[in-house]
Design an enzyme around this catalytic site. Structure first.
Site, PDB file in Angstrom:
ATOM      1  N   ARG A   1       0.850  -1.196   0.000  1.00 15.48           N
ATOM      2  CA  ARG A   1       0.000   0.000   0.000  1.00 15.48           C
ATOM      3  C   ARG A   1       0.887   1.247   0.000  1.00 15.48           C
ATOM      4  O   ARG A   1       1.876   1.289   0.736  1.00 15.48           O
ATOM      5  CB  ARG A   1      -0.895   0.009   1.233  1.00 15.48           C
TER       6      ARG A   1
ATOM      7  N   HIS B   1      -0.146   3.269   4.732  1.00 16.23           N
ATOM      8  CA  HIS B   1      -0.743   2.213   5.573  1.00 16.23           C
ATOM      9  C   HIS B   1      -0.262   0.823   5.149  1.00 16.23           C
ATOM     10  O   HIS B   1      -1.019  -0.150   5.192  1.00 16.23           O
ATOM     11  CB  HIS B   1      -2.272   2.263   5.524  1.00 16.23           C
TER      12      HIS B   1
ATOM     13  N   ARG C   1      -8.780  -3.795   9.872  1.00 13.57           N
ATOM     14  CA  ARG C   1      -7.326  -3.740   9.683  1.00 13.57           C
ATOM     15  C   ARG C   1      -6.793  -2.469  10.349  1.00 13.57           C
ATOM     16  O   ARG C   1      -7.251  -1.369  10.063  1.00 13.57           O
ATOM     17  CB  ARG C   1      -6.957  -3.757   8.198  1.00 13.57           C
TER      18      ARG C   1
ATOM     19  N   ASN D   1      -9.088   6.582  11.192  1.00 13.97           N
ATOM     20  CA  ASN D   1      -7.794   6.639  11.873  1.00 13.97           C
ATOM     21  C   ASN D   1      -8.012   6.722  13.375  1.00 13.97           C
ATOM     22  O   ASN D   1      -9.139   6.893  13.842  1.00 13.97           O
ATOM     23  CB  ASN D   1      -7.014   7.883  11.427  1.00 13.97           C
TER      24      ASN D   1
ATOM     25  N   HIS E   1     -12.451   0.934   0.876  1.00 13.06           N
ATOM     26  CA  HIS E   1     -12.793   2.016  -0.045  1.00 13.06           C
ATOM     27  C   HIS E   1     -13.883   2.868   0.599  1.00 13.06           C
ATOM     28  O   HIS E   1     -14.938   2.339   0.960  1.00 13.06           O
ATOM     29  CB  HIS E   1     -13.274   1.404  -1.357  1.00 13.06           C
TER      30      HIS E   1
ATOM     31  N   ARG F   1     -10.950  10.930  -1.642  1.00 14.51           N
ATOM     32  CA  ARG F   1     -10.761   9.536  -1.224  1.00 14.51           C
ATOM     33  C   ARG F   1     -11.678   8.616  -2.026  1.00 14.51           C
ATOM     34  O   ARG F   1     -11.312   7.489  -2.348  1.00 14.51           O
ATOM     35  CB  ARG F   1     -11.042   9.385   0.276  1.00 14.51           C
TER      36      ARG F   1
ATOM     37  N   TYR G   1      -9.324   5.331  -3.529  1.00 15.30           N
ATOM     38  CA  TYR G   1      -9.244   3.958  -2.992  1.00 15.30           C
ATOM     39  C   TYR G   1      -9.534   2.911  -4.052  1.00 15.30           C
ATOM     40  O   TYR G   1      -8.882   1.863  -4.094  1.00 15.30           O
ATOM     41  CB  TYR G   1     -10.170   3.795  -1.780  1.00 15.30           C
TER      42      TYR G   1
ATOM     43  N   ARG H   1      -2.878  -2.321  -7.002  1.00 15.33           N
ATOM     44  CA  ARG H   1      -2.350  -3.144  -5.909  1.00 15.33           C
ATOM     45  C   ARG H   1      -2.774  -4.599  -6.054  1.00 15.33           C
ATOM     46  O   ARG H   1      -1.999  -5.521  -5.807  1.00 15.33           O
ATOM     47  CB  ARG H   1      -2.886  -2.573  -4.586  1.00 15.33           C
TER      48      ARG H   1
HETATM   49 FE1  HDD Z   1      -6.298   6.962   3.159  1.00 16.91          FE
HETATM   50  C1  HDD Z   1      -5.258   3.773   2.842  1.00 16.91           C
HETATM   51  C2  HDD Z   1      -7.359   6.307   6.374  1.00 16.91           C
HETATM   52  C3  HDD Z   1      -7.061  10.286   3.601  1.00 16.91           C
HETATM   53  C4  HDD Z   1      -5.653   7.528  -0.097  1.00 16.91           C
HETATM   54  N1  HDD Z   1      -6.287   5.360   4.381  1.00 16.91           N
HETATM   55  C5  HDD Z   1      -5.822   4.117   4.047  1.00 16.91           C
HETATM   56  C6  HDD Z   1      -6.017   3.218   5.154  1.00 16.91           C
HETATM   57  C7  HDD Z   1      -6.601   3.937   6.150  1.00 16.91           C
HETATM   58  C8  HDD Z   1      -6.780   5.276   5.660  1.00 16.91           C
HETATM   59  C9  HDD Z   1      -7.005   3.432   7.516  1.00 16.91           C
HETATM   60  C10 HDD Z   1      -5.604   1.762   5.187  1.00 16.91           C
HETATM   61  C11 HDD Z   1      -6.728   0.852   4.773  1.00 16.91           C
HETATM   62  C12 HDD Z   1      -6.275  -0.575   4.882  1.00 16.91           C
HETATM   63  O1  HDD Z   1      -6.051  -1.025   6.027  1.00 16.91           O
HETATM   64  O2  HDD Z   1      -6.142  -1.207   3.845  1.00 16.91           O
HETATM   65  N2  HDD Z   1      -6.989   8.088   4.706  1.00 16.91           N
HETATM   66  C13 HDD Z   1      -7.457   7.606   5.902  1.00 16.91           C
HETATM   67  C14 HDD Z   1      -8.102   8.681   6.622  1.00 16.91           C
HETATM   68  C15 HDD Z   1      -8.010   9.799   5.843  1.00 16.91           C
HETATM   69  C16 HDD Z   1      -7.322   9.420   4.636  1.00 16.91           C
HETATM   70  C17 HDD Z   1      -8.774   8.532   7.980  1.00 16.91           C
HETATM   71  C18 HDD Z   1      -8.519  11.183   6.109  1.00 16.91           C
HETATM   72  C19 HDD Z   1      -9.553  11.444   6.798  1.00 16.91           C
HETATM   73  N3  HDD Z   1      -6.311   8.613   1.978  1.00 16.91           N
HETATM   74  C20 HDD Z   1      -6.682   9.883   2.339  1.00 16.91           C
HETATM   75  C21 HDD Z   1      -6.656  10.748   1.171  1.00 16.91           C
HETATM   76  C22 HDD Z   1      -6.277   9.960   0.118  1.00 16.91           C
HETATM   77  C23 HDD Z   1      -6.063   8.630   0.649  1.00 16.91           C
HETATM   78  C24 HDD Z   1      -7.010  12.209   1.176  1.00 16.91           C
HETATM   79  C25 HDD Z   1      -6.102  10.311  -1.328  1.00 16.91           C
HETATM   80  C26 HDD Z   1      -6.621  11.321  -1.929  1.00 16.91           C
HETATM   81  N4  HDD Z   1      -5.502   5.868   1.665  1.00 16.91           N
HETATM   82  C27 HDD Z   1      -5.376   6.285   0.393  1.00 16.91           C
HETATM   83  C28 HDD Z   1      -4.909   5.211  -0.552  1.00 16.91           C
HETATM   84  C29 HDD Z   1      -4.799   3.968   0.392  1.00 16.91           C
HETATM   85  C30 HDD Z   1      -5.185   4.562   1.743  1.00 16.91           C
HETATM   86  C31 HDD Z   1      -3.720   5.555  -1.350  1.00 16.91           C
HETATM   87  C32 HDD Z   1      -3.504   3.191   0.388  1.00 16.91           C
HETATM   88  C33 HDD Z   1      -3.889   1.742   0.338  1.00 16.91           C
HETATM   89  C34 HDD Z   1      -5.323   1.746   0.141  1.00 16.91           C
HETATM   90  O3  HDD Z   1      -5.779   3.030   0.063  1.00 16.91           O
HETATM   91  O4  HDD Z   1      -6.030   0.791   0.041  1.00 16.91           O
HETATM   92  O5  HDD Z   1      -5.816   5.018  -1.575  1.00 16.91           O
END
Ligand code: HDD
Length: 704
Positions: free
Chosen positions: A75, A78, A115, A151, A342, A361, A365, A372
């Site tokens: 990822r 995370h 997770r 989070n 997602h 978001r 996702y 991935r």
């Molecule tokens: Fe995110 C993963 C939580 C903002 C893009 N995010 C990811 C995971 C968590 C969060 C818990 C791990 C999920 C797992 O266990 O597979 N993210 C947050 C929170 C945010 C946040 C609480 C703000 C309130 N995230 C955020 C933004 C973006 C992303 C603004 C993009 C514009 N986040 C991602 C991602 C991930 C991710 C790149 C990486 C792996 C995945 O999604 O599955 O898409």
């Protein structure tokens, strides 16, 4: 009809039953992937005993090729995590606010997969780094999967998702040398922070003890955004989601976290796994802050701004249900690695708001899962499969698992009897009236960045504030560029003048001469970990130091007294195996002392017995155990002759039990007794352990 909707009473097991079809115990004879039996997997097929390997060795080629392709991209954030299955049940119907079936039927147990994760580190990084923790929950509801991707902190670093790549690039290891791993203490992050003041509120949380949780089981979760619940009449209510752990919210101390990162980098992952294996299931209460739409503009911040909380004293958190995690995954890769969350996995009755972070978001996702997990069929991976029936005209793609039958894969059709047809109870998007010009501009209502950072600071207990200042000094002290340090201090001066001065003094920056803005003086008690659950020792781990000559009866009684309340005692000794006890019997050591460390326990106790105490008092490791536990503000106790070990340890002057004392003596969170007073010691020790740490202890002079 799906399995789960047929069988309501047993709904909690629907996911487990579905997974059962895919479980593989690798039993029976060894075969290739085509099922051909193999009688030798140690030697490749060669010409003669010393000749070259043949291309026709299909078993060799298949085995090596598969191995070569075993890894998928981690990822992008995370990457490191740990997961568990469980179930969720709502206390009372929330139908007044939402039509989501799993929130309206108190008789329904909805399976979940959760997770937990760190954000910045790679898959193999240590658990106990200073970081935000992810808390992502997948509800396998009868109406489809709902993902609450949250989070352990209620706000975020940025307001608009278009800044996410910038923020992540800044916090991740620097691109030229990929240093530092899983650390926020470096120039690029703080450079970004100084230039992007919307980060300030979240940085206060990141510098607080919230960023070093004792356990995933002792950590809050937050949905962060304002979401929208929609009831059967189509009426909306704003909502913020909260998870509250039943064990309370507790943290490690900074020195401890750094040591654990070396002694047991899997500390939080192991803690979760072991607790579930022991049957001490983590539990969390789901709470909601509900805001009527008519109050959208009733706050001095914008509800759509993810860098703001709604203080609990302003809108209370209503407890609505409970989640229990009671089953470890069978296979880390298959389940914890391949689970795909997602924010747009919603069910009828739960909808979005125009929070620009959330909107981003909702794009990101899905996009990330495609790369991935290798294509558009990731929802068919067992951990991701809904228990609700899936039926549509999406076809083909990498890894397609279904054998779709029939001639039609389009809508409308008559040749396929019109299937899949448009059914009842569909997801209907909330009808919000929106109008405006196409602009690229941050709303004026998003432009105040400091007052909630100040609110957070004002709400901390004295020890929490000290930890926060120390964290700022540590992190900025690791920054090489003076201008980076100076700019952050200037920003902190907008949060609180005293804070800016204290931080500046520790990092060689000239403190600001005067305050930028007066501190508003408001606080929110719910933000302090000092106000969390402090009456439970359930699942706490206690190291009991003993050596040959220990008083076995005393050890057994202490262990039983702790077990009664769910705390676990492990006997650590200078050597593994059996100890010879004071009365010539045997006592099993659970572990050799040199394989463990005080930082891996919540408390340290020294056993009674003259021989044992004499050995431990002369053992530097045992003395270090005691001193380090004291330094980290942990409960410490010693029974009978064990008290002599405490007096040899490098501790500040301490009042301990003397021969003839009839009760237990408590000084600075250290409990001792000699002869009588054991029962009192158990009670006092339990009380202190339930309080988690002894924060008012003076520890600066302890050399550990
Ligand atoms: Fe995110 C993963 C939580 C903002 C893009 N995010 C990811 C995971 C968590 C969060 C818990 C791990 C999920 C797992 O266990 O597979 N993210 C947050 C929170 C945010 C946040 C609480 C703000 C309130 N995230 C955020 C933004 C973006 C992303 C603004 C993009 C514009 N986040 C991602 C991602 C991930 C991710 C790149 C990486 C792996 C995945 O999604 O599955 O898409």
């Amino acid at each position: 009809m799906s399995d789960i909707s047929r069988d309501r009473a047993d709904a909690g097991d629907a996911k487990d039953r579905q997974l059962q079809e895919r479980r593989d115990d690798s039993a029976g004879a060894l075969t290739t992937n085509t099922g051909v039996r193999v009688d030798d997997t140690d030697n490749s097929l060669t010409v003669g005993e010393r000749g070259p390997t043949l291309l026709e060795d299909f078993h060799f080629r298949e085995k090596i090729t598969h191995f070569d392709h075993e890894r998928i991209p981690e990822r992008v954030v995370h990457a490191r995590g740990a997961g568990a299955y469980g179930h969720f049940q709502v206390y009372e119907s929330l139908s007044r606010y939402t039509r989501a079936d799993f929130l309206c039927d108190p008789g329904l147990r909805t399976p979940v997969f959760v997770r937990f994760s760190t954000v910045a580190g790679s898959r193999g990084s240590a658990d106990t780094v200073r970081d935000v923790r992810g808390f992502a929950t997948k509800f396998y509801t009868r109406e489809g999967n709902y993902d609450l991707v949250g989070n352990n902190m209620p706000v975020f670093f940025i307001q608009d998702g278009i800044k996410f790549p910038d923020f992540v690039h800044a916090v991740k290891p620097e691109p030229d040398n990929e240093i530092p791993q899983a650390q926020s203490a470096h120039d690029t992050l703080w450079d970004f922070v100084g230039l992007q003041p919307e980060t300030l509120h979240m940085m206060m949380w990141l510098m607080s003890d919230r960023a070093v949780p004792r356990s995933y089981r002792m950590m809050q979760g937050f949905g962060v955004h304002t979401f929208r619940l929609v009831n059967a009449r189509g009426e909306g209510t704003f909502v913020k989601f909260h998870w509250k752990p039943l064990l309370g919210t507790h943290s490690l101390v900074w020195d401890e976290t750094q040591k654990i990162a070396g002694k047991d980098p899997d500390y939080n992952r192991r803690d979760l796994w072991d607790a579930i294996e022991r049957g001490q299931y983590p539990e969390y209460e789901l709470g909601m802050q509900l805001v009527p739409e008519s109050d959208e503009f009733a706050f001095d911040f914008d509800l759509l701004d993810a860098t703001k909380i709604i203080p609990e004293e302003v809108v209370p958190v209503t407890p609505v249900g409970r989640m229990v995690l009671d089953r470890n995954p069978d296979n880390f890769f298959a389940e914890t690695e391949q689970v795909a969350f997602h924010t747009a996995h919603v069910v009828p009755g739960i909808d979005f708001t125009n929070d620009p972070l959330l909107q981003a978001r909702n794009f990101s996702y899905l996009d990330t899962q495609l790369i991935r997990l290798g294509g558009p069929n990731f929802q068919q991976i067992p951990v991701n499969r809904p228990v609700a029936e899936v039926s549509n005209n999406q076809r083909d793609g990498y890894g397609q698992q279904k054998v779709h039958r029939g001639r039609t894969s389009y809508f409308p059709n008559s040749l396929g009897a019109g299937c899949p047809f448009l059914g009842e109870g569909p997801y209907t998007h909330y009808q919000e009236k929106v109008e405006g010009a196409t602009i690229r501009r941050r709303s004026e209502s998003f432009k105040e960045h400091y007052s909630q950072a100040t609110l957070f600071l004002n709400s901390l207990a004295g020890w929490e504030r000290e930890h926060l200042v120390a964290a700022f000094r540590f992190e900025l002290g690791k920054c090489e560029e003076l201008t980076v340090r100076e700019r952050v201090v200037e920003r902190l001066n907008h949060v609180d003048h005293a804070l800016a001065v204290e931080v500046a003094q520790g990092i060689g920056v000239t403190p600001p001469a005067q305050e930028a803005v007066p501190n508003h003086g408001r606080s929110s008690p719910a933000l302090s970990q000092a106000n969390t659950v402090l009456d439970s020792v359930h699942s706490r781990q206690i190291a009991l130091l003993a050596a040959d000559g220990a008083d076995a009866g005393g050890v057994d009684r202490f262990r039983a007294a702790m077990a009664e309340h769910g705390a676990l005692v492990e006997v650590l000794a200078p050597h593994d195996g059996a100890l010879t006890t004071e009365d010539g019997g045997a006592l099993a050591a659970d572990r050799a002392m040199n394989t463990m460390a005080s930082v891996l326990y919540d408390a340290v106790v020294v056993a009674g017995g003259g021989g044992s105490a004499a050995t431990l008092a002369a053992d530097g490791l045992a003395l270090h155990f005691v001193a380090e536990a004291f330094k980290h503000a942990k409960p410490v106790a010693a029974i009978d002759e064990g008290v002599d070990v405490l007096t040899r340890a490098p501790l500040p002057p301490l009042r301990t039990a003397r021969p003839g004392d009839t009760g237990a003596v408590v000084d600075q969170g250290v409990v001792t007794c000699r002869g009588a007073g054991a029962a009192e010691l158990y009670a006092e020790f339990r009380r202190i352990l339930a309080g988690h740490r002894v924060w008012d202890r003076e520890v600066a002079s302890v050399p550990a």
